[in-house]
Write a protein that holds these residues in place. Structure first.
Motif, PDB file in Angstrom:
ATOM      1  N   GLU A  30       0.841  -1.196   0.000  1.00 40.06           N
ATOM      2  CA  GLU A  30       0.000   0.000   0.000  1.00 40.06           C
ATOM      3  C   GLU A  30       0.878   1.248   0.000  1.00 40.06           C
ATOM      4  O   GLU A  30       1.698   1.425   0.917  1.00 40.06           O
ATOM      5  N   PRO A  31       0.741   2.120  -1.004  1.00 40.42           N
ATOM      6  CA  PRO A  31      -0.144   1.970  -2.164  1.00 40.42           C
ATOM      7  C   PRO A  31       0.426   0.962  -3.156  1.00 40.42           C
ATOM      8  O   PRO A  31       1.619   0.644  -3.113  1.00 40.42           O
ATOM      9  N   ALA A  32      -0.441   0.495  -4.042  1.00 41.25           N
ATOM     10  CA  ALA A  32      -0.009  -0.477  -5.054  1.00 41.25           C
ATOM     11  C   ALA A  32       0.905   0.212  -6.074  1.00 41.25           C
ATOM     12  O   ALA A  32       0.824   1.420  -6.288  1.00 41.25           O
ATOM     13  N   TYR A  33       1.766  -0.582  -6.693  1.00 36.71           N
ATOM     14  CA  TYR A  33       2.752  -0.038  -7.627  1.00 36.71           C
ATOM     15  C   TYR A  33       2.273  -0.092  -9.071  1.00 36.71           C
ATOM     16  O   TYR A  33       1.455  -0.939  -9.444  1.00 36.71           O
ATOM     17  N   THR A  34       2.804   0.818  -9.883  1.00 34.39           N
ATOM     18  CA  THR A  34       2.521   0.787 -11.319  1.00 34.39           C
ATOM     19  C   THR A  34       3.484  -0.175 -11.992  1.00 34.39           C
ATOM     20  O   THR A  34       4.538  -0.530 -11.448  1.00 34.39           O
ATOM     21  N   ILE A  35       3.145  -0.563 -13.211  1.00 33.86           N
ATOM     22  CA  ILE A  35       4.009  -1.480 -13.946  1.00 33.86           C
ATOM     23  C   ILE A  35       5.375  -0.840 -14.192  1.00 33.86           C
ATOM     24  O   ILE A  35       6.406  -1.524 -14.152  1.00 33.86           O
ATOM     25  N   GLU A  36       5.415   0.480 -14.398  1.00 34.65           N
ATOM     26  CA  GLU A  36       6.699   1.152 -14.597  1.00 34.65           C
ATOM     27  C   GLU A  36       7.547   1.094 -13.333  1.00 34.65           C
ATOM     28  O   GLU A  36       8.767   0.835 -13.399  1.00 34.65           O
ATOM     29  N   GLN A  37       6.953   1.298 -12.165  1.00 29.49           N
ATOM     30  CA  GLN A  37       7.698   1.213 -10.910  1.00 29.49           C
ATOM     31  C   GLN A  37       8.227  -0.204 -10.682  1.00 29.49           C
ATOM     32  O   GLN A  37       9.364  -0.392 -10.213  1.00 29.49           O
ATOM     33  N   ILE A  38       7.425  -1.191 -11.029  1.00 26.50           N
ATOM     34  CA  ILE A  38       7.844  -2.587 -10.873  1.00 26.50           C
ATOM     35  C   ILE A  38       9.035  -2.890 -11.787  1.00 26.50           C
ATOM     36  O   ILE A  38      10.035  -3.477 -11.366  1.00 26.50           O
ATOM     37  N   VAL A  39       8.910  -2.472 -13.045  1.00 29.87           N
ATOM     38  CA  VAL A  39       9.983  -2.715 -14.010  1.00 29.87           C
ATOM     39  C   VAL A  39      11.275  -2.024 -13.576  1.00 29.87           C
ATOM     40  O   VAL A  39      12.360  -2.637 -13.588  1.00 29.87           O
ATOM     41  N   GLU A  40      11.185  -0.762 -13.178  1.00 28.80           N
ATOM     42  CA  GLU A  40      12.386  -0.026 -12.799  1.00 28.80           C
ATOM     43  C   GLU A  40      13.046  -0.616 -11.552  1.00 28.80           C
ATOM     44  O   GLU A  40      14.270  -0.635 -11.432  1.00 28.80           O
ATOM     45  N   THR A  41      12.233  -1.120 -10.614  1.00 27.61           N
ATOM     46  CA  THR A  41      12.794  -1.754  -9.413  1.00 27.61           C
ATOM     47  C   THR A  41      13.498  -3.056  -9.771  1.00 27.61           C
ATOM     48  O   THR A  41      14.597  -3.336  -9.268  1.00 27.61           O
ATOM     49  N   MET A  42      12.884  -3.850 -10.641  1.00 22.95           N
ATOM     50  CA  MET A  42      13.533  -5.089 -11.092  1.00 22.95           C
ATOM     51  C   MET A  42      14.865  -4.783 -11.757  1.00 22.95           C
ATOM     52  O   MET A  42      15.876  -5.457 -11.502  1.00 22.95           O
ATOM     53  N   LYS A  43      14.876  -3.794 -12.612  1.00 19.50           N
ATOM     54  CA  LYS A  43      16.107  -3.422 -13.310  1.00 19.50           C
ATOM     55  C   LYS A  43      17.176  -2.976 -12.319  1.00 19.50           C
ATOM     56  O   LYS A  43      18.338  -3.371 -12.426  1.00 19.50           O
ATOM     57  N   LYS A  44      16.796  -2.164 -11.354  1.00 20.05           N
ATOM     58  CA  LYS A  44      17.750  -1.645 -10.369  1.00 20.05           C
ATOM     59  C   LYS A  44      18.358  -2.769  -9.542  1.00 20.05           C
ATOM     60  O   LYS A  44      19.588  -2.841  -9.380  1.00 20.05           O
ATOM     61  N   VAL A  45      17.509  -3.652  -9.028  1.00 19.77           N
ATOM     62  CA  VAL A  45      17.983  -4.710  -8.130  1.00 19.77           C
ATOM     63  C   VAL A  45      18.853  -5.720  -8.855  1.00 19.77           C
ATOM     64  O   VAL A  45      19.864  -6.190  -8.314  1.00 19.77           O
ATOM     65  N   THR A  46      18.470  -6.064 -10.084  1.00 26.67           N
ATOM     66  CA  THR A  46      19.174  -7.133 -10.801  1.00 26.67           C
ATOM     67  C   THR A  46      20.249  -6.613 -11.750  1.00 26.67           C
ATOM     68  O   THR A  46      20.930  -7.408 -12.410  1.00 26.67           O
ATOM     69  N   GLY A  47      20.400  -5.298 -11.816  1.00 26.78           N
ATOM     70  CA  GLY A  47      21.477  -4.729 -12.618  1.00 26.78           C
ATOM     71  C   GLY A  47      21.223  -4.704 -14.112  1.00 26.78           C
ATOM     72  O   GLY A  47      22.172  -4.595 -14.906  1.00 26.78           O
ATOM     73  N   MET A  48      19.960  -4.778 -14.523  1.00 23.65           N
ATOM     74  CA  MET A  48      19.660  -4.726 -15.954  1.00 23.65           C
ATOM     75  C   MET A  48      19.673  -3.276 -16.443  1.00 23.65           C
ATOM     76  O   MET A  48      19.159  -2.389 -15.773  1.00 23.65           O
ATOM     77  N   LYS A  49      20.213  -3.059 -17.635  1.00 20.85           N
ATOM     78  CA  LYS A  49      20.342  -1.707 -18.182  1.00 20.85           C
ATOM     79  C   LYS A  49      19.413  -1.463 -19.375  1.00 20.85           C
ATOM     80  O   LYS A  49      19.462  -0.407 -19.990  1.00 20.85           O
TER      81      LYS A  49
END
Length: 321
Positions: free
Chosen positions: A228-247
């Motif tokens: 809460e609050p729920a995340y947007t698909i863009e926030q989810i994607v950017e977090t995945m990229k940040k954590v896993t090191g994808m560019k």
């Protein structure tokens, strides 16, 4: 006291069994499923199909606890009858099992599908308007469990959880496909970037279930389970990229292009599961309110970024799966 986990070989059941074994070593845990998974000796497997009357040859007491995860859930993907047969008849048979042995506590994992697909924010007070066989079957299953509780309302405890997208190790679902799509350069934003995708980490979900067992005396309680609050698909994607090191950059494809392409592909037999219904689902928000959970007294163990990081760590910081 023993734990009877129907559908315990699945994704959520596997994590719950690991948590119970970790918190309460030596506790008897029974995994009742049609697929065997002994969870490295943490549980006792019993072959059980909830579509039929449940008869098992082991001791059962009124102090035991039931978790009902047994369900057909991927949608679309199954004949309509499969959802009703497993999800509704299964609820009836699990409740009959609880009735037979005088069990007083059930935790039932429902879904956000009973709300139906719409952009509006949904709270636990929102009138359910399911528009898929899966959503309808889950709503009926909720009512079946509530009827069981109502027969002895002062004695029986029912917790119903409606999780958003559940992610974590072993998921093999939406978040896993999203990660590999980004990593392989095959994912794009379908129609928009601000689609809300309510979600919860599997380790958080099972911890919350046990928390409610300890803090719920009687009656029926219903919780949406999501950050809460729920995340947007863009926030989810950017977090995945940040954590896993994808560019990689992720493009946006207009909705009209997607629907047109899906219609053409659908006429070819929907290879890879691509069809207008699935594409349309990608563009609709799952806008689920988690304020009731946030106010329940439960303390989250992970932020969203920490949850993705923990999942990555569970895979030796190599990938998400």
């Amino acid at each position: 006291m023993s734990y009877f986990i129907f559908g315990g070989s699945g994704f959520i059941g596997t994590h719950l069994i690991a948590l119970i074994d970790n918190l309460y070593p030596g506790t008897k845990i029974y995994n009742l499923d049609i697929v065997e998974n002994n969870h490295e000796g943490k549980s006792t497997y019993i072959n059980c199909d909830v579509r039929s009357e449940i008869n098992i040859d082991i001791p059962v007491t009124s102090e035991d606890i039931i978790f009902n995860f047994a369900a057909v859930h991927r949608t679309p993907g199954h004949p309509d009858q499969a959802y009703f047969e497993t999800n509704i008849r299964g609820a009836e048979n699990v409740c009959a099992f609880a009735e037979k042995f005088g069990i007083k506590k059930i935790v039932f994992t429902s879904s956000i599908a009973p709300y139906g697909a719409a952009e509006d924010l949904k709270t636990e007070e929102t009138l359910p308007t399911p528009n898929t066989p899966y959503g309808i079957s889950k709503l009926v299953a909720e009512k079946t469990h509530a009827i069981w509780q109502a027969k002895k309302t002062n004695e029986r405890q029912l917790t119903i959880v409606r999780p958003g997208v559940v992610f974590g190790k072993g998921e093999n679902g939406n978040f896993t496909r999203l990660y590999w799509g980004i990593r392989g350069g095959k994912f794009f934003y379908p129609g928009r970037k601000d689609t809300i995708k309510a979600c919860i980490y599997v380790k958080e979900l099972v911890r919350f279930m046990l928390y409610r067992l300890e803090h719920h005396e009687e009656g029926v309680e219903l919780y949406n389970c999501t950050f809460e609050p729920a995340y947007t698909i863009e926030q989810i994607v950017e977090t995945m990229k940040k954590v896993t090191g994808m560019k990689r950059s992720v493009p946006l494809i207009p909705a009209w292009v997607l629907m047109s392409a899906a219609s053409v592909i659908g006429c070819l037999g929907a290879p890879m599961g691509i069809c207008p219904a699935r594409v349309k689902k990608l563009m609709v928000s799952t806008n689920i309110c988690g304020k009731k959970l946030a106010a329940s007294g439960y303390i989250f163990h992970y932020t969203f970024e920490e949850a993705i990081s923990d999942w990555f760590k569970d895979n030796d910081n190599q990938y998400l799966k």
